[in-house]
Write a protein that holds these residues in place. Sequence first.
Motif, PDB file in Angstrom:
ATOM      1  N   GLU A   1      29.246  46.190  47.306  1.00  0.00           N
ATOM      2  CA  GLU A   1      29.653  44.868  47.759  1.00  0.00           C
ATOM      3  C   GLU A   1      30.589  44.295  46.707  1.00  0.00           C
ATOM      4  O   GLU A   1      30.284  44.310  45.523  1.00  0.00           O
ATOM      5  N   ARG A   2      31.757  43.820  47.138  1.00  0.00           N
ATOM      6  CA  ARG A   2      32.705  43.236  46.203  1.00  0.00           C
ATOM      7  C   ARG A   2      33.418  42.060  46.857  1.00  0.00           C
ATOM      8  O   ARG A   2      33.549  42.008  48.083  1.00  0.00           O
ATOM      9  N   ALA A   3      33.886  41.144  46.037  1.00  0.00           N
ATOM     10  CA  ALA A   3      34.620  39.984  46.535  1.00  0.00           C
ATOM     11  C   ALA A   3      36.008  40.426  46.973  1.00  0.00           C
ATOM     12  O   ALA A   3      36.639  41.266  46.328  1.00  0.00           O
ATOM     13  N   GLN A   4      36.468  39.875  48.075  1.00  0.00           N
ATOM     14  CA  GLN A   4      37.813  40.173  48.543  1.00  0.00           C
ATOM     15  C   GLN A   4      38.578  38.868  48.624  1.00  0.00           C
ATOM     16  O   GLN A   4      38.359  38.062  49.511  1.00  0.00           O
ATOM     17  N   LEU A   5      39.444  38.671  47.648  1.00  0.00           N
ATOM     18  CA  LEU A   5      40.201  37.434  47.586  1.00  0.00           C
ATOM     19  C   LEU A   5      41.410  37.503  48.519  1.00  0.00           C
ATOM     20  O   LEU A   5      41.462  36.859  49.536  1.00  0.00           O
ATOM     21  N   GLU A   6      42.398  38.272  48.145  1.00  0.00           N
ATOM     22  CA  GLU A   6      43.561  38.492  48.990  1.00  0.00           C
ATOM     23  C   GLU A   6      43.752  39.994  49.076  1.00  0.00           C
ATOM     24  O   GLU A   6      43.907  40.660  48.049  1.00  0.00           O
ATOM     25  N   PRO A   7      43.740  40.543  50.266  1.00  0.00           N
ATOM     26  CA  PRO A   7      43.804  42.003  50.360  1.00  0.00           C
ATOM     27  C   PRO A   7      45.139  42.556  49.866  1.00  0.00           C
ATOM     28  O   PRO A   7      46.197  41.964  50.075  1.00  0.00           O
TER      29      PRO A   7
END
Length: 147
Positions: A42-48
């Motif tokens: 699980e990881r944060a996705q800010l701007e792909p």
Amino acid sequence: MKCPYCSAPDSKVVNSRPSDEGGAIRRRRECLSCGRRFTTYERAQLEPLMVVKRDGRREAFNPDKLLRGLTLATEKRPVTPETLRAFAYGFEDEVGQTEVSSEEIGRKAMNFLRPIDEVAYIRFASVYRDFDTLERFIEEIRGLKDG
């Protein structure tokens, strides 16, 4: 989380811990239906990160796709899956941009493989550079020996 083995919709988390220097959470899960275990991240996705393909199309960067290519190149070679996973899942952070060309991804992957395993490097290069003749293949191997 859907089980990758039997596709059952329910699983339980057995273990969680930080991964990728705190950039992700690694979770060991157990399927409630078949009992098999699997790992999720699980990881944060800010701007792909967007990949610009050779034909100009754009698509979201998929580290699993890069990992699949690296895994094929290193099959039956002394390269650990953890090493490949760290590169593939750390790639987006390393780039530090919002767009990258597919050519740049291939170059970075070859630069990553070259010092680790020359056979894996040649395997990856043969697909990435689309060797169409034996001479092109031999030329790349000579360049590896000379460089």
